[in-house]
Design a protein around this motif. Sequence first.
Motif, PDB file in Angstrom:
ATOM      1  N   ARG A   1     -11.576   6.650   2.372  1.00  0.00           N
ATOM      2  CA  ARG A   1     -10.878   5.731   4.412  1.00  0.00           C
ATOM      3  C   ARG A   1      -9.662   4.969   3.895  1.00  0.00           C
ATOM      4  NH1 ARG A   1     -14.913   3.461   5.794  1.00  0.00           N
ATOM      5  NH2 ARG A   1     -13.688   1.235   5.930  1.00  0.00           N
ATOM      6  N   LYS A   2      -9.757   4.015   3.291  1.00  0.00           N
ATOM      7  CA  LYS A   2      -8.914   2.712   3.302  1.00  0.00           C
ATOM      8  C   LYS A   2      -7.382   3.559   2.709  1.00  0.00           C
ATOM      9  CE  LYS A   2     -12.102  -1.730   2.411  1.00  0.00           C
ATOM     10  NZ  LYS A   2     -12.692  -2.683   2.066  1.00  0.00           N
ATOM     11  N   LEU A   3      -7.461   3.672   1.708  1.00  0.00           N
ATOM     12  CA  LEU A   3      -5.901   4.187   1.198  1.00  0.00           C
ATOM     13  C   LEU A   3      -5.761   5.612   2.143  1.00  0.00           C
ATOM     14  CD1 LEU A   3      -3.908   5.364  -0.933  1.00  0.00           C
ATOM     15  CD2 LEU A   3      -5.653   7.322  -1.536  1.00  0.00           C
ATOM     16  N   ILE A   4      -6.318   6.142   3.252  1.00  0.00           N
ATOM     17  CA  ILE A   4      -6.021   6.876   3.826  1.00  0.00           C
ATOM     18  C   ILE A   4      -5.496   6.475   5.187  1.00  0.00           C
ATOM     19  CG2 ILE A   4      -6.420   8.462   5.320  1.00  0.00           C
ATOM     20  CD1 ILE A   4      -8.397  10.459   3.348  1.00  0.00           C
ATOM     21  N   GLU A   5      -6.442   5.795   5.742  1.00  0.00           N
ATOM     22  CA  GLU A   5      -6.214   5.043   6.823  1.00  0.00           C
ATOM     23  C   GLU A   5      -4.743   3.493   6.384  1.00  0.00           C
ATOM     24  OE1 GLU A   5      -9.744   2.055   7.929  1.00  0.00           O
ATOM     25  OE2 GLU A   5     -10.564   4.373   8.628  1.00  0.00           O
ATOM     26  N   ASN A   6      -4.826   2.928   5.140  1.00  0.00           N
ATOM     27  CA  ASN A   6      -3.723   2.200   4.883  1.00  0.00           C
ATOM     28  C   ASN A   6      -2.292   2.901   4.922  1.00  0.00           C
ATOM     29  OD1 ASN A   6      -5.311   0.238   5.765  1.00  0.00           O
ATOM     30  ND2 ASN A   6      -5.744  -0.157   3.181  1.00  0.00           N
ATOM     31  N   ASN A   7      -2.102   4.098   4.736  1.00  0.00           N
ATOM     32  CA  ASN A   7      -0.847   4.657   4.082  1.00  0.00           C
ATOM     33  C   ASN A   7      -1.421   6.468   4.481  1.00  0.00           C
ATOM     34  OD1 ASN A   7       1.768   5.194   3.564  1.00  0.00           O
ATOM     35  ND2 ASN A   7       1.863   4.476   1.234  1.00  0.00           N
ATOM     36  N   PRO A   8      -1.149   6.753   5.913  1.00  0.00           N
ATOM     37  CA  PRO A   8      -1.420   8.538   6.048  1.00  0.00           C
ATOM     38  C   PRO A   8      -0.580   9.778   5.571  1.00  0.00           C
ATOM     39  CG  PRO A   8      -1.435   6.911   7.609  1.00  0.00           C
ATOM     40  CD  PRO A   8      -0.762   6.450   6.737  1.00  0.00           C
ATOM     41  N   ASN A   9       0.672   8.857   5.729  1.00  0.00           N
ATOM     42  CA  ASN A   9       2.210   9.816   4.902  1.00  0.00           C
ATOM     43  C   ASN A   9       2.057   9.070   3.626  1.00  0.00           C
ATOM     44  OD1 ASN A   9       2.377   9.989   7.497  1.00  0.00           O
ATOM     45  ND2 ASN A   9       3.644   8.263   8.067  1.00  0.00           N
ATOM     46  N   ASP A  10       1.270   8.753   2.822  1.00  0.00           N
ATOM     47  CA  ASP A  10       1.607   8.790   1.313  1.00  0.00           C
ATOM     48  C   ASP A  10       1.127  10.183   1.187  1.00  0.00           C
ATOM     49  OD1 ASP A  10       2.010   6.961  -1.156  1.00  0.00           O
ATOM     50  OD2 ASP A  10      -0.880   7.699  -1.284  1.00  0.00           O
ATOM     51  N   ALA A  11       2.088   9.996  -0.525  1.00  0.00           N
ATOM     52  CA  ALA A  11       1.453  11.793  -0.760  1.00  0.00           C
ATOM     53  C   ALA A  11      -0.131  12.089  -1.338  1.00  0.00           C
ATOM     54  CB  ALA A  11       1.821  11.965  -1.989  1.00  0.00           C
ATOM     55  N   ALA A  12      -0.420  11.045  -1.486  1.00  0.00           N
ATOM     56  CA  ALA A  12      -1.893  10.986  -2.695  1.00  0.00           C
ATOM     57  C   ALA A  12      -3.121  10.589  -1.312  1.00  0.00           C
ATOM     58  CB  ALA A  12      -1.498   9.642  -3.254  1.00  0.00           C
ATOM     59  N   ALA A  13      -2.434   9.952  -0.803  1.00  0.00           N
ATOM     60  CA  ALA A  13      -3.807   9.913   0.398  1.00  0.00           C
ATOM     61  C   ALA A  13      -3.924  11.339   1.530  1.00  0.00           C
ATOM     62  CB  ALA A  13      -2.825   8.899   1.963  1.00  0.00           C
ATOM     63  N   LYS A  14      -2.441  11.955   1.616  1.00  0.00           N
ATOM     64  CA  LYS A  14      -2.596  13.135   1.638  1.00  0.00           C
ATOM     65  C   LYS A  14      -4.029  13.744   1.208  1.00  0.00           C
ATOM     66  CE  LYS A  14       2.022  13.655   4.675  1.00  0.00           C
ATOM     67  NZ  LYS A  14       3.181  13.690   4.548  1.00  0.00           N
ATOM     68  N   ILE A  15      -3.501  14.176   0.169  1.00  0.00           N
ATOM     69  CA  ILE A  15      -4.508  15.372  -0.863  1.00  0.00           C
ATOM     70  C   ILE A  15      -5.470  14.924  -1.164  1.00  0.00           C
ATOM     71  CG2 ILE A  15      -5.110  15.780  -3.069  1.00  0.00           C
ATOM     72  CD1 ILE A  15      -1.612  15.631  -4.148  1.00  0.00           C
ATOM     73  N   ILE A  16      -6.334  13.590  -1.169  1.00  0.00           N
ATOM     74  CA  ILE A  16      -7.706  12.981  -0.522  1.00  0.00           C
ATOM     75  C   ILE A  16      -8.056  13.393   0.756  1.00  0.00           C
ATOM     76  CG2 ILE A  16      -9.323  11.015  -0.716  1.00  0.00           C
ATOM     77  CD1 ILE A  16      -8.052  11.422  -3.536  1.00  0.00           C
TER      78      ILE A  16
END
Length: 118
Positions: free
Chosen positions: A35-50
Amino acid sequence: MSSNSLRLSATLQEGAESLCDTFGHHAMLAIKKARKLIENNPNDAAAKIIAALVLALESESSLSVAQLYSLDDKRFELALEILNEWRLDRHYASKLLLLDSSTVAQALVDEAPNSSVS
């Protein structure tokens, strides 16, 4: 509220606390990290995959393994932890339903008038 209903409520509470003690100290750590990864950087490729992994798990749909393999080691490990926690959570919910059903059945037996067969 009858004494059996109070007992039922107390038993359910104890069961829930017991299961939380079993899984609580570790449960949801990876999900919180995700959740923190996705919220902090939603455009990051890893965040998108997670995020896609979480959505696939929730909807019981497919996700390409190639997408998971494209993650760096740290994020791939996070994906594996999410899978594990998701699986544990399903078992946890199933156990609570089983406990609830068992407690209700026992309460019905306890409340039934004592009838002896002659």
